[in-house]
Design a protein around this motif. Structure first.
Motif, mmCIF file in Angstrom:
data_model
loop_
_atom_site.group_PDB
_atom_site.id
_atom_site.type_symbol
_atom_site.label_atom_id
_atom_site.label_comp_id
_atom_site.label_asym_id
_atom_site.label_seq_id
_atom_site.Cartn_x
_atom_site.Cartn_y
_atom_site.Cartn_z
ATOM 1 N N VAL A 117 -6.442 4.537 4.301
ATOM 2 C CA VAL A 117 -5.723 3.294 4.574
ATOM 3 C C VAL A 117 -6.614 2.304 5.317
ATOM 4 C CG1 VAL A 117 -3.774 2.295 5.824
ATOM 5 C CG2 VAL A 117 -3.475 4.421 4.539
ATOM 6 N N ASP A 162 -9.085 0.829 2.765
ATOM 7 C CA ASP A 162 -8.371 0.087 1.716
ATOM 8 C C ASP A 162 -7.869 -1.248 2.222
ATOM 9 O OD1 ASP A 162 -8.815 2.124 -0.040
ATOM 10 O OD2 ASP A 162 -6.743 2.853 -0.098
ATOM 11 N N HIS A 177 0.853 -1.194 0.000
ATOM 12 C CA HIS A 177 0.000 0.000 0.000
ATOM 13 C C HIS A 177 0.886 1.240 0.000
ATOM 14 C CE1 HIS A 177 -3.172 2.829 0.865
ATOM 15 N NE2 HIS A 177 -4.072 1.852 0.856
#
Length: 262
Positions: A232, A235, A195
């Protein structure tokens, strides 16, 4: 002669009182201008500046009136007593407002948060839109406006999520007991390291944390920029579900077995 003496005795204090009033008013204006310049140069909150200037002006005028009354020969002790009694009555009548006023001064002076910060306090959370003397205005993520009395807010715990540039995102995932532990750790590590918004320093923390009733629990902690926290968060949750399905890693949920006998 008695009339002249009486007139002089009465006229002199009046003249002195008038002169004191005129000179005192002029001096107060001068002091106000000087104080205004200094306050404008200071880094004090803009909402607090006019309030402090008004308080200074009112206090100076009250002191001037007391001095003038004393020159006229009127006992100032009774005047001060009446003024104190009146202030007490007003204070009791506006106890809540005065509490909010004191809270506003405290918040604007100590500055535990500023406009634009995301905070949590008094049971509410949102982005600070304005800090007024009596109320603090918050905007919630769903665009609702909340007005919190400063007296309540200043006496409660305040969580400011915007003070630091980085925040830690914590995750807990439950996995079936039959799944290989190292496989789970590798999958989670790959998701977090790939990520782009997850910081590499400090590096992500991934460990098996607990043996639950129906699942093995894994904890993952990553550091991100404060503005990327929710991006974040969502996700990673989405990517973990997708990757676990692809890798055949089961995510158990509470179940109950019922046995019936005839």
């Amino acid at each position: 002669m008695n009339w002249i003496t009486f007139f002089i005795d009465k006229a002199v204090p009046v003249v002195m009182a008038v002169l004191t009033l005129i000179i005192g008013s002029s001096l107060i204006k001068v002091f106000n201008r000087l104080l205004t310049r200094q306050v404008k140069k200071s880094k004090m909150d803009e909402s607090l500046k006019p309030f402090l200037l008004s308080v200074f002006s009112v206090v100076m005028k009250i002191l001037l009136i007391i001095v003038v009354i004393g020159i006229l020969g009127i006992p100032t002790a009774s005047f001060v007593a009446v003024l104190g009694a009146g202030s007490l009555a007003i204070g009791l009548a506006f106890q809540g407002a005065l509490s909010n006023l004191a809270g506003g001064v405290l918040l604007l002076t100590m500055r535990p948060f500023k406009v634009g910060d995301y905070i949590e306090g008094s049971g509410y959370s949102g982005t600070v839109k304005a800090i007024q003397i009596l109320y603090t205005e918050l905007i919630t993520p769903d665009n609702k406006m909340i007005y919190i009395p400063n007296g309540t807010l200043s006496n409660a715990g305040i969580v400011n999520y915007s003070v630091h540039d980085t925040r830690r995102v914590d995750f807990t995932f439950g996995v079936g007991y039959e799944t290989d532990t190292q496989h789970v750790l590798n999958v989670l590590e790959g998701i977090l390291n790939n990520h782009e918004l997850v910081m590499s320093d400090p590096e992500p923390f991934i460990r098996l944390s607990a043996h639950g009733d129906s699942a093995v629990e894994y904890v993952a902690r990553v550091w991100v920029k404060s503005e990327d926290y929710w991006t974040v968060h969502f996700d990673v949750l989405q990517e973990v579900k997708k990757s676990f399905d692809q890798e055949g890693i089961s995510i158990p949920y509470p179940q109950m077995d019922i046995h019936m006998t005839n």
